[in-house]
Design a protein around this motif. Structure first.
Motif, short mmCIF file in Angstrom:
data_model
loop_
_atom_site.label_atom_id
_atom_site.label_comp_id
_atom_site.label_asym_id
_atom_site.label_seq_id
_atom_site.Cartn_x
_atom_site.Cartn_y
_atom_site.Cartn_z
N THR A 1 29.74 76.01 68.03
CA THR A 1 29.87 77.00 68.94
C THR A 1 28.85 78.34 68.62
N LEU A 2 28.10 78.81 69.28
CA LEU A 2 27.20 79.99 68.79
C LEU A 2 27.91 81.31 69.39
N LEU A 3 28.20 82.27 68.42
CA LEU A 3 28.73 83.30 68.63
C LEU A 3 27.70 84.42 68.27
N ILE A 4 27.43 85.46 69.28
CA ILE A 4 26.54 86.46 68.71
C ILE A 4 27.44 87.92 69.29
N ALA A 5 27.64 88.78 68.26
CA ALA A 5 28.39 89.87 68.71
C ALA A 5 27.96 91.30 68.33
N ASN A 6 28.07 92.26 69.17
CA ASN A 6 27.57 93.59 68.70
C ASN A 6 28.80 94.24 68.15
N THR A 7 28.66 94.42 66.48
CA THR A 7 29.76 94.89 65.92
C THR A 7 29.91 96.59 65.71
N PHE A 8 29.29 97.19 66.57
CA PHE A 8 29.53 98.60 67.04
C PHE A 8 30.97 98.41 67.87
N GLY A 9 31.31 97.25 68.36
CA GLY A 9 32.30 96.95 69.34
C GLY A 9 33.63 96.81 68.05
N VAL A 10 34.76 96.90 68.51
CA VAL A 10 35.79 96.92 67.68
C VAL A 10 36.02 95.33 67.40
N HIS A 11 36.43 95.02 66.09
CA HIS A 11 36.50 93.41 65.65
C HIS A 11 37.23 93.51 64.63
N ALA A 12 37.32 92.26 63.93
CA ALA A 12 38.03 91.98 62.71
C ALA A 12 37.83 90.58 62.28
N ARG A 13 38.10 90.11 61.02
CA ARG A 13 38.14 88.81 60.48
C ARG A 13 39.73 88.34 61.02
N GLY A 14 39.95 87.51 61.57
CA GLY A 14 41.45 87.12 61.98
C GLY A 14 42.13 86.74 60.85
N ASN A 15 43.36 87.01 60.94
CA ASN A 15 44.46 86.39 59.86
C ASN A 15 44.25 85.05 59.59
N ALA A 16 44.81 84.39 58.57
CA ALA A 16 44.24 83.16 58.38
C ALA A 16 45.29 82.62 57.24
N GLU A 17 45.46 81.40 57.14
CA GLU A 17 46.40 80.58 56.38
C GLU A 17 45.92 80.61 54.95
N PRO A 18 46.59 81.06 53.89
CA PRO A 18 46.15 81.00 52.44
C PRO A 18 45.58 79.49 52.08
N GLY A 19 44.51 79.24 51.61
CA GLY A 19 43.69 78.01 51.26
C GLY A 19 42.84 77.28 52.37
N SER A 20 42.76 78.22 53.45
CA SER A 20 41.96 77.85 54.45
C SER A 20 40.60 78.34 54.27
N SER A 21 39.61 77.75 54.98
CA SER A 21 38.05 78.31 54.86
C SER A 21 37.61 78.21 56.31
N ARG A 22 36.41 78.88 56.56
CA ARG A 22 35.60 78.72 57.62
C ARG A 22 34.24 78.77 57.48
N LEU A 23 33.37 77.58 57.86
CA LEU A 23 32.09 77.53 57.42
C LEU A 23 31.14 77.80 58.60
N ALA A 24 30.04 78.49 58.40
CA ALA A 24 29.16 78.84 59.57
C ALA A 24 27.89 79.02 59.00
N LEU A 25 26.74 79.05 60.01
CA LEU A 25 25.29 79.77 59.70
C LEU A 25 25.87 81.32 60.11
N TRP A 26 25.40 82.23 59.41
CA TRP A 26 25.89 83.68 59.72
C TRP A 26 24.53 84.60 59.32
N GLY A 27 24.47 85.46 60.22
CA GLY A 27 23.38 86.53 60.17
C GLY A 27 23.51 87.55 60.75
#
Length: 338
Positions: A258-284
Motif C-alpha cells: 500500500t502506498l500512502l502519501i500524507a501532508n504532515t502539516f495535518g495532525v498525525h502520529a506513529r501509532g502505538n505498537a506491541e514491544p518487539g514489533s517492527s514496520r518495514l517500508a520505503l519512506w521519504g
C-alpha cells in the motif's frame, strides 16, 4: 551586542521554513504573534503551496488531487503488480549497506539512505521510484519539482526496554507550520501490533478552527513545557484533534503493497505498537521554502545534490558528537541488514 547582529538573520528566517519559537526570538515574539505573525505565516505558506501544486497538477489524476486537498492524504492499495512487489521486498531484505539509527523513547528507527549509488545496487527499488506517474504525484503532493529524499525504513517498537520515556512520535502532532509531504510504501502488513500511521483527515487545511488553534498555540509555544512544541512542532491533544479535522484520528491499518502519501502539516502520529514489533517500508519526505511562488525546475542534478548535502551533514554531525564522546542523533550502527 552579539544578539544585535543576529537580528538580520532572525528576520531573514521569517521568510524561510524556520519554525522554532525557542531559537528565533522573532518567531517566538509574543507581541508579534498577538498581531498575527505566526498565523500569517501559516496562511501564506498554505496558499503558496496551493499555487505551486496548481502548476504541477498536469498528469496527476483528479481523484488523487481531490483526496489530497480534501483529506490530506492519498492512499493506493495493491500499488505494484504482485511479482514486482515480491521482487522489491526480496531485494530490500537482502541488501547490505550502511544503516543509521535514531533512538526516541523506546523506539529505534533504522534507515538506509537511497542515494544514487545505492539505487544503482537496487534496481528493483529504482524502478519503483523512477516511475513517471509516481514522480508526478510526489511533486504535486510536495508542491515542489524536486523529488523527495528517500530511504528504506524499519521502525523497531519497544526495542529499548529500559527506557521509560514515551516515543514522542507516538503523540499526536504537526511537523511544522507549512505543508510537508511524507510517503510510505509498506513492505509488510500494518496492523495495531506494529503501529499504524495515524492521521486526522481534513486537518491539513487552515480552516477557521485550525487558524484559531494555531493562534492560541503561538502565544504559548516559546515557553511550552514540551520541547517539540517550543521548536515549532506542536503537540496536539485528543480533544484538539477532534476539532481540527473530520472524525478524529484515523489509524491506517493497511496491507503490504500500500502506498500512502500524507501532508504532515495535518495532525498525525506513529501509532502505538506491541514491544518487539517492527514496520518495514520505503519512506521519504520533501520540504521546501514555503514562501516560494514557483515550484522550481526539478533538474536531476538537484535531486542528486540533496543526497550529497544530507550525507555531508550526517558526517559533520558524527564528528561533532564524537568530539563530545557522544553518538549523533542519526548514528551508524554495525548492523548491515534491516
Amino acid at each position: 551586542m552579539k544578539r544585535v547582529f543576529q537580528y538580520p538573520i532572525w528576520l531573514g528566517e521569517l521568510f524561510t521554513g524556520a519554525k522554532s519559537f525557542k531559537a528565533n526570538p522573532l518567531i517566538g515574539n509574543d507581541y508579534l504573534n498577538r498581531y498575527g505573525l505566526h498565523v500569517g505565516r501559516v496562511w501564506l505558506a498554505y496558499w503558496m503551496s496551493r499555487l505551486r501544486m496548481a502548476m504541477l497538477a498536469p498528469g496527476v489524476p483528479r481523484a488523487d488531487r481531490e483526496q489530497f486537498q480534501q483529506y490530506g492524504y492519498v492512499l493506493k492499495e495493491s500499488y505494484l503488480p504482485e511479482s514486482q512487489f515480491l521482487a522489491l521486498v526480496k531485494a530490500v531484505r537482502e541488501y547490505e549497506g550502511e544503516i543509521r539509527e535514531c533512538c526516541q523513547g523506546d523506539t529505534n528507527t533504522h534507515r538506509i539512505l537511497l542515494a544514487p549509488e545505492v539505487l544503482e545496487q537496487l534496481p528493483q527499488v529504482k524502478a519503483v521510484l523512477e516511475d513517471a506517474a509516481l514522480k508526478r504525484l510526489f511533486r504535486y503532493c510536495a508542491g515542489h519539482a524536486r523529488l523527495p529524499i528517500c530511504h528504506i525504513e524499519n521502525v523497531h517498537n519497544g526495542s529499548r526496554k529500559n527506557d521509560t520515556v514515551r516515543d514522542p512520535q507516538k503523540n499526536l502532532h504537526v511537523d511544522t507550520f507549512q505543508p510537508t509531504m511524507k510517503f510510505w510504501l509498506y513492505l509488510e502488513d500494518v496492523t495495531d501490533e506494529n503501529g499504524p500511521f495515524v492521521f486526522v483527515p481534513g486537518s491539513n487545511r487552515p480552516h477557521r478552527e485550525r487558524l484559531k488553534w494555531e493562534y492560541q498555540m503561538s502565544l504559548r509555544a516559546r515557553e511550552h513545557a514540551d520541547r517539540y512544541t517550543a521548536r515549532g512542532s506542536f503537540r496536539v491533544s485528543q480533544e484538539e484533534a477532534e476539532r481540527l479535522g473530520e472524525g478524529g484520528p484515523r489509524p491506517f491499518r493497511v496491507a503490504a503493497n500500500t502506498l500512502l502519501i500524507a501532508n504532515t502539516f495535518g495532525v498525525h502520529a506513529r501509532g502505538n505498537a506491541e514491544p518487539g514489533s517492527s514496520r518495514l517500508a520505503l519512506w521519504g519526505m520533501s520540504r521546501t521554502n514555503p514562501f516560494l511562488p514557483l515550484p522550481g525546475l526539478g533538474f536531476e542534478y538537484f535531486n542528486r545534490l540533496q543526497y550529497r548535502v544530507l550525507q555531508r551533514m550526517r558526517r559533520q554531525e558524527d564528528a561533532r558528537s564524537a568530539a563530545k564522546g557522544k553518538r549523533s542523533s542519526w548514528h551508524v550502527i554495525e548492523q548491515r541488514r534491516l
